[in-house]
Scaffold this motif. Structure first.
Motif, PDB file in Angstrom:
ATOM      1  N   ALA A 108       0.841  -1.206   0.000  1.00 17.84           N
ATOM      2  CA  ALA A 108       0.000   0.000   0.000  1.00 17.84           C
ATOM      3  C   ALA A 108       0.873   1.250   0.000  1.00 17.84           C
ATOM      4  CB  ALA A 108      -0.928  -0.003   1.208  1.00 17.84           C
ATOM      5  N   LEU A 109       1.948   1.233   0.771  1.00 17.61           N
ATOM      6  CA  LEU A 109       2.856   2.380   0.838  1.00 17.61           C
ATOM      7  C   LEU A 109       3.477   2.656  -0.531  1.00 17.61           C
ATOM      8  CD1 LEU A 109       4.122   4.522   2.687  1.00 17.61           C
ATOM      9  CD2 LEU A 109       5.969   2.913   3.125  1.00 17.61           C
ATOM     10  N   ASN A 110       3.847   1.601  -1.245  1.00 19.79           N
ATOM     11  CA  ASN A 110       4.424   1.766  -2.584  1.00 19.79           C
ATOM     12  C   ASN A 110       3.433   2.426  -3.533  1.00 19.79           C
ATOM     13  OD1 ASN A 110       6.822   0.610  -1.764  1.00 19.79           O
ATOM     14  ND2 ASN A 110       6.300  -1.433  -2.521  1.00 19.79           N
ATOM     15  N   LYS A 111       2.171   1.985  -3.490  1.00 18.61           N
ATOM     16  CA  LYS A 111       1.135   2.563  -4.357  1.00 18.61           C
ATOM     17  C   LYS A 111       0.877   4.023  -4.002  1.00 18.61           C
ATOM     18  CE  LYS A 111      -1.280  -1.771  -5.331  1.00 18.61           C
ATOM     19  NZ  LYS A 111      -2.538  -2.516  -5.165  1.00 18.61           N
ATOM     20  N   ILE A 112       0.791   4.308  -2.705  1.00 19.04           N
ATOM     21  CA  ILE A 112       0.548   5.679  -2.247  1.00 19.04           C
ATOM     22  C   ILE A 112       1.713   6.586  -2.648  1.00 19.04           C
ATOM     23  CG2 ILE A 112       0.318   7.142  -0.193  1.00 19.04           C
ATOM     24  CD1 ILE A 112      -1.188   4.713   1.104  1.00 19.04           C
ATOM     25  N   ALA A 113       2.922   6.092  -2.454  1.00 16.79           N
ATOM     26  CA  ALA A 113       4.112   6.874  -2.815  1.00 16.79           C
ATOM     27  C   ALA A 113       4.107   7.200  -4.302  1.00 16.79           C
ATOM     28  CB  ALA A 113       5.381   6.120  -2.432  1.00 16.79           C
ATOM     29  N   ALA A 114       3.782   6.211  -5.134  1.00 18.94           N
ATOM     30  CA  ALA A 114       3.735   6.438  -6.584  1.00 18.94           C
ATOM     31  C   ALA A 114       2.671   7.478  -6.934  1.00 18.94           C
ATOM     32  CB  ALA A 114       3.463   5.127  -7.311  1.00 18.94           C
ATOM     33  N   ALA A 115       1.513   7.398  -6.273  1.00 18.09           N
ATOM     34  CA  ALA A 115       0.431   8.352  -6.536  1.00 18.09           C
ATOM     35  C   ALA A 115       0.812   9.763  -6.102  1.00 18.09           C
ATOM     36  CB  ALA A 115      -0.844   7.897  -5.825  1.00 18.09           C
ATOM     37  N   LEU A 116       1.593   9.860  -5.041  1.00 19.60           N
ATOM     38  CA  LEU A 116       2.028  11.178  -4.542  1.00 19.60           C
ATOM     39  C   LEU A 116       3.268  11.692  -5.267  1.00 19.60           C
ATOM     40  CD1 LEU A 116       1.534  10.708  -0.686  1.00 19.60           C
ATOM     41  CD2 LEU A 116       0.129  12.081  -2.238  1.00 19.60           C
ATOM     42  N   GLY A 117       3.879  10.837  -6.086  1.00 20.30           N
ATOM     43  CA  GLY A 117       5.065  11.250  -6.828  1.00 20.30           C
ATOM     44  C   GLY A 117       6.329  11.286  -5.994  1.00 20.30           C
ATOM     45  N   VAL A 118       6.379  10.447  -4.969  1.00 13.91           N
ATOM     46  CA  VAL A 118       7.568  10.353  -4.113  1.00 13.91           C
ATOM     47  C   VAL A 118       7.932   8.882  -3.952  1.00 13.91           C
ATOM     48  CG1 VAL A 118       7.051  12.478  -2.832  1.00 13.91           C
ATOM     49  CG2 VAL A 118       6.202  10.295  -1.977  1.00 13.91           C
ATOM     50  N   THR A 119       9.050   8.620  -3.319  1.00  9.30           N
ATOM     51  CA  THR A 119       9.446   7.235  -3.054  1.00  9.30           C
ATOM     52  C   THR A 119       8.910   6.811  -1.689  1.00  9.30           C
ATOM     53  OG1 THR A 119      11.506   7.869  -1.975  1.00  9.30           O
ATOM     54  CG2 THR A 119      11.578   7.555  -4.377  1.00  9.30           C
ATOM     55  N   PRO A 120       8.771   5.503  -1.473  1.00  9.98           N
ATOM     56  CA  PRO A 120       8.351   5.042  -0.143  1.00  9.98           C
ATOM     57  C   PRO A 120       9.331   5.496   0.946  1.00  9.98           C
ATOM     58  CG  PRO A 120       8.162   3.255  -1.744  1.00  9.98           C
ATOM     59  CD  PRO A 120       8.847   4.395  -2.434  1.00  9.98           C
ATOM     60  N   GLU A 121      10.625   5.540   0.592  1.00 18.82           N
ATOM     61  CA  GLU A 121      11.630   5.997   1.560  1.00 18.82           C
ATOM     62  C   GLU A 121      11.414   7.466   1.928  1.00 18.82           C
ATOM     63  OE1 GLU A 121      12.493   4.301  -1.326  1.00 18.82           O
ATOM     64  OE2 GLU A 121      12.670   2.412  -0.232  1.00 18.82           O
ATOM     65  N   ALA A 122      10.976   8.249   0.954  1.00 15.09           N
ATOM     66  CA  ALA A 122      10.708   9.665   1.234  1.00 15.09           C
ATOM     67  C   ALA A 122       9.584   9.803   2.245  1.00 15.09           C
ATOM     68  CB  ALA A 122      10.353  10.408  -0.057  1.00 15.09           C
ATOM     69  N   ILE A 123       8.590   8.943   2.131  1.00 15.47           N
ATOM     70  CA  ILE A 123       7.492   8.972   3.115  1.00 15.47           C
ATOM     71  C   ILE A 123       8.006   8.540   4.474  1.00 15.47           C
ATOM     72  CG2 ILE A 123       5.286   7.948   3.788  1.00 15.47           C
ATOM     73  CD1 ILE A 123       4.586   7.794   0.790  1.00 15.47           C
ATOM     74  N   LYS A 124       8.756   7.440   4.509  1.00 14.96           N
ATOM     75  CA  LYS A 124       9.264   6.927   5.787  1.00 14.96           C
ATOM     76  C   LYS A 124      10.188   7.932   6.475  1.00 14.96           C
ATOM     77  CE  LYS A 124       9.046   2.064   4.448  1.00 14.96           C
ATOM     78  NZ  LYS A 124       9.829   0.873   4.091  1.00 14.96           N
ATOM     79  N   ASN A 125      10.993   8.644   5.689  1.00 24.83           N
ATOM     80  CA  ASN A 125      11.974   9.577   6.258  1.00 24.83           C
ATOM     81  C   ASN A 125      11.484  11.013   6.322  1.00 24.83           C
ATOM     82  OD1 ASN A 125      13.835   7.451   6.479  1.00 24.83           O
ATOM     83  ND2 ASN A 125      14.485   7.744   4.366  1.00 24.83           N
ATOM     84  N   PHE A 126      10.211  11.235   5.973  1.00 26.18           N
ATOM     85  CA  PHE A 126       9.678  12.593   5.937  1.00 26.18           C
ATOM     86  C   PHE A 126       9.779  13.263   7.305  1.00 26.18           C
ATOM     87  CE2 PHE A 126       6.151  15.552   6.603  1.00 26.18           C
ATOM     88  CZ  PHE A 126       6.380  16.445   5.579  1.00 26.18           C
ATOM     89  N   SER A 127      10.200  14.527   7.277  1.00 25.96           N
ATOM     90  CA  SER A 127      10.289  15.327   8.497  1.00 25.96           C
ATOM     91  C   SER A 127       9.900  16.758   8.159  1.00 25.96           C
ATOM     92  CB  SER A 127      11.719  15.277   9.037  1.00 25.96           C
ATOM     93  OG  SER A 127      11.964  16.354   9.892  1.00 25.96           O
ATOM     94  N   GLU A 128       8.970  17.317   8.934  1.00 25.62           N
ATOM     95  CA  GLU A 128       8.559  18.706   8.682  1.00 25.62           C
ATOM     96  C   GLU A 128       9.730  19.664   8.862  1.00 25.62           C
ATOM     97  OE1 GLU A 128       4.762  20.237  10.030  1.00 25.62           O
ATOM     98  OE2 GLU A 128       4.197  18.186  10.554  1.00 25.62           O
ATOM     99  N   ASP A 129      10.599  19.378   9.804  1.00 24.75           N
ATOM    100  CA  ASP A 129      11.767  20.238  10.013  1.00 24.75           C
ATOM    101  C   ASP A 129      12.646  20.259   8.771  1.00 24.75           C
ATOM    102  OD1 ASP A 129      10.950  20.841  12.576  1.00 24.75           O
ATOM    103  OD2 ASP A 129      12.176  19.283  13.511  1.00 24.75           O
ATOM    104  N   ALA A 130      12.819  19.093   8.154  1.00 24.40           N
ATOM    105  CA  ALA A 130      13.641  19.022   6.944  1.00 24.40           C
ATOM    106  C   ALA A 130      13.006  19.820   5.819  1.00 24.40           C
ATOM    107  CB  ALA A 130      13.823  17.571   6.518  1.00 24.40           C
ATOM    108  N   VAL A 131      11.686  19.730   5.684  1.00 29.92           N
ATOM    109  CA  VAL A 131      10.986  20.489   4.639  1.00 29.92           C
ATOM    110  C   VAL A 131      11.166  21.979   4.862  1.00 29.92           C
ATOM    111  CG1 VAL A 131       8.709  21.046   3.695  1.00 29.92           C
ATOM    112  CG2 VAL A 131       9.312  18.670   4.164  1.00 29.92           C
TER     113      VAL A 131
END
Length: 132
Positions: A49-72
């Motif tokens: 599911a994460l892979n499908k969601i990541a593809a739909a959002l145009g990011v990698t699954p790793e980008a979702i897992k490592n996402f940080s608001e501070d980094a953004v």
């Protein structure tokens, strides 16, 4: 610590940053909006599911897992540049003219126009008097 591991919240934040509504993401994935809401409330999401969601959002699954608001925020702060002075001018507006002088100018122009109109009306009155 739970905040940094909550995959559903990360999906939600990335979706919002991408300007995608839950309904649109659901349509891309072929599921209901309620299913997206449930996923975003889930602390963990299956890899498929994460892979499908990541593809739909145009990011990698790793980008979702490592996402940080501070980094953004750091990326935005470090990459925002304005190569012209429009942003600075919008913040620090100092006219190159005196606004009161401009107001007086407009007032004087209106006064001249009024005097011309008055003179024209006087001419009309004189012409009408001469017609009698």
């Amino acid at each position: 610590m739970a905040e940094t591991l909550h995959i559903g919240r990360k999906i939600s934040k990335i979706r919002e940053l991408r300007g995608i509504k839950q309904e649109a993401l659901a349509a891309l994935l072929g599921i209901s909006q309620q299913a997206i809401s449930k996923i975003e409330q889930s602390e963990e999401v299956e890899d498929l599911a994460l892979n499908k969601i990541a593809a739909a959002l145009g990011v990698t699954p790793e980008a979702i897992k490592n996402f940080s608001e501070d980094a953004v925020l750091n990326i935005i702060n470090n990459t925002f540049t304005s190569h012209d002075t429009s942003t600075l001018n919008a913040i620090n507006f100092q006219p190159t003219f005196n606004p009161i002088d401009k107001l007086v100018e407009v007032f004087e122009e209106n006064k001249k126009l009024y005097e011309q109109l008055l003179a024209s009306e006087r001419e009309k009155i004189e012409l009408l008097k001469n017609l009698k």
